[in-house]
Design a protein around this motif. Structure first.
Motif, PDB file in Angstrom:
ATOM      1  N   LEU A 106      46.134  46.901  32.452  1.00 22.38           N
ATOM      2  CA  LEU A 106      45.397  46.148  33.308  1.00 22.38           C
ATOM      3  C   LEU A 106      46.277  46.402  34.818  1.00 22.38           C
ATOM      4  CD1 LEU A 106      45.075  42.891  31.384  1.00 22.38           C
ATOM      5  CD2 LEU A 106      43.235  44.562  32.116  1.00 22.38           C
ATOM      6  N   ASN A 109      45.339  49.508  36.811  1.00 19.45           N
ATOM      7  CA  ASN A 109      43.951  49.668  36.892  1.00 19.45           C
ATOM      8  C   ASN A 109      43.590  48.686  38.171  1.00 19.45           C
ATOM      9  OD1 ASN A 109      42.313  51.446  35.417  1.00 19.45           O
ATOM     10  ND2 ASN A 109      43.646  50.485  33.855  1.00 19.45           N
ATOM     11  N   THR A 120      38.509  47.374  38.266  1.00 23.59           N
ATOM     12  CA  THR A 120      39.531  47.068  37.192  1.00 23.59           C
ATOM     13  C   THR A 120      39.092  47.519  35.824  1.00 23.59           C
ATOM     14  OG1 THR A 120      40.786  45.663  38.798  1.00 23.59           O
ATOM     15  CG2 THR A 120      41.149  45.626  36.233  1.00 23.59           C
ATOM     16  N   THR A 124      40.048  50.061  33.124  1.00 28.19           N
ATOM     17  CA  THR A 124      40.684  49.799  31.872  1.00 28.19           C
ATOM     18  C   THR A 124      39.949  50.171  30.503  1.00 28.19           C
ATOM     19  OG1 THR A 124      41.518  47.858  32.915  1.00 28.19           O
ATOM     20  CG2 THR A 124      41.452  47.583  30.624  1.00 28.19           C
TER      21      THR A 124
END
Length: 214
Positions: A106, A109, A120, A124
């Motif tokens: 996380l 990203n 994101t 991910t």
């Protein structure tokens, strides 16, 4: 006319036998002393007269029983400590690894997408999908390869994660590592506390107090 007193056997002191005080004192010193004036007599006690301090057969039997009992209790408590603490450590290692991986993925990203939610989520999902595919491909090796080979493979994962996947993301790697280490420590400590509770129950139910585990 007064006659001089003659000495006989009934008269203790006579004129011609009277002694001066110095002679009387010498005679007193030569006379046997009374028991009160004599020096204390040392008394030797025979070894046979002393109390027998050697443990009796009954006491020896009690000691053997207590030793066996304490040994059995210690075995149970050692088993509790080993299993509960080990389980807590393994649980913490698994959960900690998942937390470290999740935070790393996380974080990377989020940073690369500059905080954009869509970017994101896309990044991910892509990274997790690649990880899942690699895991599925490596699954048969658990059966086909020797345990030592699988262990070596697992040991290479942290290096790939930090040196390859999180390359250039030192801050994220640090945060992810700290989180994983805290989860590992928490679960290990929790396992030790559970072991202590189990050992306390053993002491309680056996009415043995708190026997120190060897």
């Amino acid at each position: 006319m007064i006659q001089p007193l003659k000495c006989n056997s009934n008269v203790r002191f006579c004129a011609n036998e009277t002694k001066n005080s110095a002679e009387i004192f010498k005679d007193f010193q030569k006379s046997p002393k009374t028991p009160e004036a004599q020096s204390p007599v040392s008394i030797e006690v025979s070894p046979n007269a002393t109390a027998n301090t050697a443990p009796t057969k009954l006491q020896k039997g009690v000691d053997i029983y207590n030793n066996l009992r304490n040994g059995a209790i210690n075995t149970i408590k050692n088993f509790n400590t080993t299993t509960s603490t080990s389980f807590g450590f393994i649980k913490g290692l698994v959960f900690g690894s998942v937390a470290t991986g999740t935070i790393g993925v996380l974080g990377k990203n989020i940073k690369e997408s500059k905080g954009q939610i869509l970017g994101t989520l896309t990044g991910t999902t892509k990274d997790l999908g690649n990880a899942a595919i690699k895991t599925i491909k490596a699954s048969p090796s658990i059966i086909t390869k020797a345990p030592i080979e699988n262990a070596k493979t697992l040991l290479t994962l942290p290096k790939k994660f930090y040196k390859e996947y999180l390359k250039g993301h030192k801050g994220i790697a640090t945060i992810a590592t700290i989180a994983g280490a805290l989860i590992l420590a928490y679960n290990t400590l929790k396992g030790k506390i559970i072991a202590n509770k189990k050992n306390a129950d053993v002491d309680h139910y056996t009415n043995s107090g708190h026997i120190k585990t060897n």
